[in-house]
Design a protein around this motif. Structure first.
Motif, PDB file in Angstrom:
ATOM      1  N   VAL A  76       0.831  -1.204   0.000  1.00 41.02           N
ATOM      2  CA  VAL A  76       0.000   0.000   0.000  1.00 41.02           C
ATOM      3  C   VAL A  76       0.867   1.256   0.000  1.00 41.02           C
ATOM      4  O   VAL A  76       0.685   2.160  -0.821  1.00 41.02           O
ATOM      5  CB  VAL A  76      -0.946  -0.006   1.219  1.00 41.02           C
ATOM      6  N   GLU A  77       1.826   1.303   0.933  1.00 36.68           N
ATOM      7  CA  GLU A  77       2.659   2.497   1.055  1.00 36.68           C
ATOM      8  C   GLU A  77       3.551   2.696  -0.168  1.00 36.68           C
ATOM      9  O   GLU A  77       3.763   3.826  -0.625  1.00 36.68           O
ATOM     10  CB  GLU A  77       3.509   2.389   2.322  1.00 36.68           C
ATOM     11  N   GLY A  78       4.074   1.603  -0.727  1.00 38.51           N
ATOM     12  CA  GLY A  78       4.913   1.719  -1.914  1.00 38.51           C
ATOM     13  C   GLY A  78       4.144   2.238  -3.103  1.00 38.51           C
ATOM     14  O   GLY A  78       4.657   3.048  -3.890  1.00 38.51           O
ATOM     15  N   SER A  79       2.899   1.801  -3.251  1.00 36.73           N
ATOM     16  CA  SER A  79       2.078   2.286  -4.363  1.00 36.73           C
ATOM     17  C   SER A  79       1.762   3.768  -4.203  1.00 36.73           C
ATOM     18  O   SER A  79       1.755   4.526  -5.180  1.00 36.73           O
ATOM     19  CB  SER A  79       0.780   1.476  -4.450  1.00 36.73           C
ATOM     20  N   LEU A  80       1.507   4.183  -2.977  1.00 36.01           N
ATOM     21  CA  LEU A  80       1.226   5.594  -2.732  1.00 36.01           C
ATOM     22  C   LEU A  80       2.456   6.456  -3.022  1.00 36.01           C
ATOM     23  O   LEU A  80       2.365   7.528  -3.619  1.00 36.01           O
ATOM     24  CB  LEU A  80       0.795   5.804  -1.276  1.00 36.01           C
ATOM     25  N   ARG A  81       3.606   5.973  -2.604  1.00 33.59           N
ATOM     26  CA  ARG A  81       4.828   6.768  -2.717  1.00 33.59           C
ATOM     27  C   ARG A  81       5.361   6.808  -4.150  1.00 33.59           C
ATOM     28  O   ARG A  81       5.951   7.793  -4.573  1.00 33.59           O
ATOM     29  CB  ARG A  81       5.890   6.193  -1.773  1.00 33.59           C
ATOM     30  N   HIS A  82       5.137   5.729  -4.885  1.00 31.45           N
ATOM     31  CA  HIS A  82       5.769   5.613  -6.200  1.00 31.45           C
ATOM     32  C   HIS A  82       4.747   5.373  -7.314  1.00 31.45           C
ATOM     33  O   HIS A  82       5.043   4.672  -8.280  1.00 31.45           O
ATOM     34  CB  HIS A  82       6.791   4.472  -6.188  1.00 31.45           C
ATOM     35  N   ALA A 115      -3.709   1.210 -15.183  1.00 34.11           N
ATOM     36  CA  ALA A 115      -4.866   2.091 -15.026  1.00 34.11           C
ATOM     37  C   ALA A 115      -5.120   2.404 -13.550  1.00 34.11           C
ATOM     38  O   ALA A 115      -5.427   3.551 -13.186  1.00 34.11           O
ATOM     39  CB  ALA A 115      -6.098   1.446 -15.647  1.00 34.11           C
ATOM     40  N   TRP A 116      -4.984   1.390 -12.695  1.00 29.01           N
ATOM     41  CA  TRP A 116      -5.195   1.604 -11.254  1.00 29.01           C
ATOM     42  C   TRP A 116      -4.168   2.578 -10.694  1.00 29.01           C
ATOM     43  O   TRP A 116      -4.494   3.486  -9.927  1.00 29.01           O
ATOM     44  CB  TRP A 116      -5.115   0.265 -10.524  1.00 29.01           C
ATOM     45  N   LEU A 117      -2.920   2.412 -11.086  1.00 27.77           N
ATOM     46  CA  LEU A 117      -1.869   3.310 -10.621  1.00 27.77           C
ATOM     47  C   LEU A 117      -2.071   4.725 -11.157  1.00 27.77           C
ATOM     48  O   LEU A 117      -1.787   5.712 -10.475  1.00 27.77           O
ATOM     49  CB  LEU A 117      -0.498   2.781 -11.029  1.00 27.77           C
ATOM     50  N   LEU A 124      -4.642   6.254  -9.016  1.00 31.71           N
ATOM     51  CA  LEU A 124      -4.022   6.559  -7.729  1.00 31.71           C
ATOM     52  C   LEU A 124      -3.158   7.812  -7.825  1.00 31.71           C
ATOM     53  O   LEU A 124      -3.202   8.695  -6.959  1.00 31.71           O
ATOM     54  CB  LEU A 124      -3.179   5.369  -7.280  1.00 31.71           C
ATOM     55  N   GLU A 125      -2.395   7.920  -8.906  1.00 27.81           N
ATOM     56  CA  GLU A 125      -1.539   9.093  -9.123  1.00 27.81           C
ATOM     57  C   GLU A 125      -2.381  10.361  -9.196  1.00 27.81           C
ATOM     58  O   GLU A 125      -2.041  11.389  -8.588  1.00 27.81           O
ATOM     59  CB  GLU A 125      -0.739   8.908 -10.409  1.00 27.81           C
ATOM     60  N   LYS A 126      -3.497  10.301  -9.917  1.00 29.06           N
ATOM     61  CA  LYS A 126      -4.380  11.473 -10.035  1.00 29.06           C
ATOM     62  C   LYS A 126      -4.967  11.844  -8.675  1.00 29.06           C
ATOM     63  O   LYS A 126      -5.056  13.036  -8.324  1.00 29.06           O
ATOM     64  CB  LYS A 126      -5.503  11.186 -11.026  1.00 29.06           C
ATOM     65  N   SER A 127      -5.373  10.839  -7.900  1.00 33.00           N
ATOM     66  CA  SER A 127      -5.944  11.105  -6.583  1.00 33.00           C
ATOM     67  C   SER A 127      -4.934  11.782  -5.681  1.00 33.00           C
ATOM     68  O   SER A 127      -5.281  12.670  -4.899  1.00 33.00           O
ATOM     69  CB  SER A 127      -6.423   9.800  -5.937  1.00 33.00           C
ATOM     70  N   LEU A 128      -3.685  11.360  -5.796  1.00 35.70           N
ATOM     71  CA  LEU A 128      -2.637  11.953  -4.971  1.00 35.70           C
ATOM     72  C   LEU A 128      -2.334  13.395  -5.386  1.00 35.70           C
ATOM     73  O   LEU A 128      -1.923  14.208  -4.569  1.00 35.70           O
ATOM     74  CB  LEU A 128      -1.371  11.100  -5.051  1.00 35.70           C
ATOM     75  N   PRO A 152      -1.655  12.859   0.501  1.00 38.93           N
ATOM     76  CA  PRO A 152      -1.576  11.407   0.725  1.00 38.93           C
ATOM     77  C   PRO A 152      -2.273  10.970   1.999  1.00 38.93           C
ATOM     78  O   PRO A 152      -2.825   9.876   2.051  1.00 38.93           O
ATOM     79  CB  PRO A 152      -0.064  11.151   0.789  1.00 38.93           C
ATOM     80  N   GLU A 153      -2.296  11.860   3.005  1.00 40.27           N
ATOM     81  CA  GLU A 153      -2.886  11.463   4.277  1.00 40.27           C
ATOM     82  C   GLU A 153      -4.393  11.229   4.173  1.00 40.27           C
ATOM     83  O   GLU A 153      -4.975  10.488   4.952  1.00 40.27           O
ATOM     84  CB  GLU A 153      -2.607  12.540   5.340  1.00 40.27           C
ATOM     85  N   SER A 154      -5.011  11.864   3.177  1.00 42.76           N
ATOM     86  CA  SER A 154      -6.457  11.717   3.052  1.00 42.76           C
ATOM     87  C   SER A 154      -6.848  10.608   2.111  1.00 42.76           C
ATOM     88  O   SER A 154      -8.013  10.326   1.917  1.00 42.76           O
ATOM     89  CB  SER A 154      -7.077  13.037   2.543  1.00 42.76           C
ATOM     90  N   PHE A 155      -5.846   9.944   1.524  1.00 46.53           N
ATOM     91  CA  PHE A 155      -6.133   8.864   0.578  1.00 46.53           C
ATOM     92  C   PHE A 155      -6.333   7.548   1.335  1.00 46.53           C
ATOM     93  O   PHE A 155      -5.565   7.228   2.229  1.00 46.53           O
ATOM     94  CB  PHE A 155      -5.004   8.709  -0.434  1.00 46.53           C
ATOM     95  N   PRO A 156      -7.379   6.776   0.998  1.00 57.59           N
ATOM     96  CA  PRO A 156      -7.635   5.520   1.699  1.00 57.59           C
ATOM     97  C   PRO A 156      -6.411   4.611   1.656  1.00 57.59           C
ATOM     98  O   PRO A 156      -5.824   4.383   0.609  1.00 57.59           O
ATOM     99  CB  PRO A 156      -8.810   4.915   0.918  1.00 57.59           C
ATOM    100  N   GLY A 157      -6.066   4.077   2.828  1.00 58.33           N
ATOM    101  CA  GLY A 157      -4.940   3.137   2.902  1.00 58.33           C
ATOM    102  C   GLY A 157      -3.616   3.807   3.144  1.00 58.33           C
ATOM    103  O   GLY A 157      -2.585   3.148   3.220  1.00 58.33           O
TER     104      GLY A 157
END
Length: 269
Positions: free
Chosen positions: A212-218, A248-250, A253-257, A262-267
């Protein structure tokens, strides 16, 4: 036992469960539209309604695509004191619709989710049960060796829990299959298989947080990496189902970030 159970659907799962019920001394009435599907020791009915009439527990073990039709066909013969348990893998909305068909009859509906393959386990297959008939269902089948965990009174609750697991397990299987097929065409199957096996062997509970954290960070870098993987698969003549879906999922996720912290993103916690 004096318990009478109707098994609607005598395929791989239904047949295995029916055989175990017979061995336990249960009176089993079965129905399947395919005449060749039979289980020694059961009485074969000519219709779902005939099988369900008078049975204390009715097990619907066929396919989700016909589950509602089956429930509608047996509803006229159901009444108070009976339990209609749907064991099909289906969306929570369908389980709620099934409850809507069964409830007016006076019978109690149980949403049952089988949590592992039935062959080799039969009635002992671990399961979750929910709905107004869950406790009654568990009380009747546990003495026969069934492993049932009651997870709530709302129909669809058991199905929800199973499908959340299915997203991971079936998605993992698809990703492994896609990677191995590409590796096979490149002459790298043994090496890739070993890499996957080693990763799974070394996995622990902390892996979930790392994923989860790796996907958010990268997210951006990983999206570009999966775009490259999808392009490679296309060069090999393979449709990049999992690689393209991950890209597509990433991307989402990138757009959401970009749109929020990041703190408000689920997970992210």
């Amino acid at each position: 036992m004096s318990l009478r159970v109707a098994v609607l659907g005598l395929g791989e799962a239904g047949g295995a469960i029916a055989r175990d019920l017979v061995r336990a001394g249960v009176k089993v009435v079965g129905y399947d539209p395919v005449p060749e599907k039979d289980v020694p020791g059961i009485r074969r009915a000519s219709s779902e309604a005939e099988a369900a009439r008078g049975a204390e527990v009715v097990l619907s073990v066929n396919w989700a695509r016909v589950a509602l039709e089956v429930a509608e066909r047996v509803a006229p013969v159901l009444g108070a004191g009976q339990i209609f348990a749907d064991l099909n893998t289906a969306a929570p909305a369908l389980k709620r619709a099934l409850h809507g068909v069964i409830a007016p009859t006076g019978a109690l509906f149980a949403d049952v989710a089988l949590m592992s393959p039935v062959p080799g386990q039969g009635i002992k297959t671990p399961s979750l049960a929910a709905g107004p008939g869950a406790l009654g269902y568990a009380g009747r089948v546990r003495p026969l060796g069934a492993e049932v965990e009651v997870v709530g009174e709302e129909p669809g609750t058991a199905a929800t829990r199973k499908l959340l697991r299915s997203i991971f397990f079936k998605g993992l299987a698809a990703a492994v299959g896609e990677a191995l097929e590409a590796a096979r065409r490149l002459g790298l199957e043994a090496e890739t298989r070993q890499n996957i096996a080693q990763t799974l062997e070394e996995a622990n509970a902390a892996l979930v947080d790392r994923l989860v954290e790796g996907s958010l960070r990268h997210a951006r870098r990983r999206r570009e990496e999966m775009a490259a993987a999808a392009a490679m698969l296309r060069e090999l003549g393979l449709e990049p189902h999992m690689a393209a879906a991950t890209e597509a999922w990433l991307g989402k996720l990138e757009k959401s970030l970009r749109d929020c912290s990041p703190e408000s993103f689920p997970g992210s916690t």
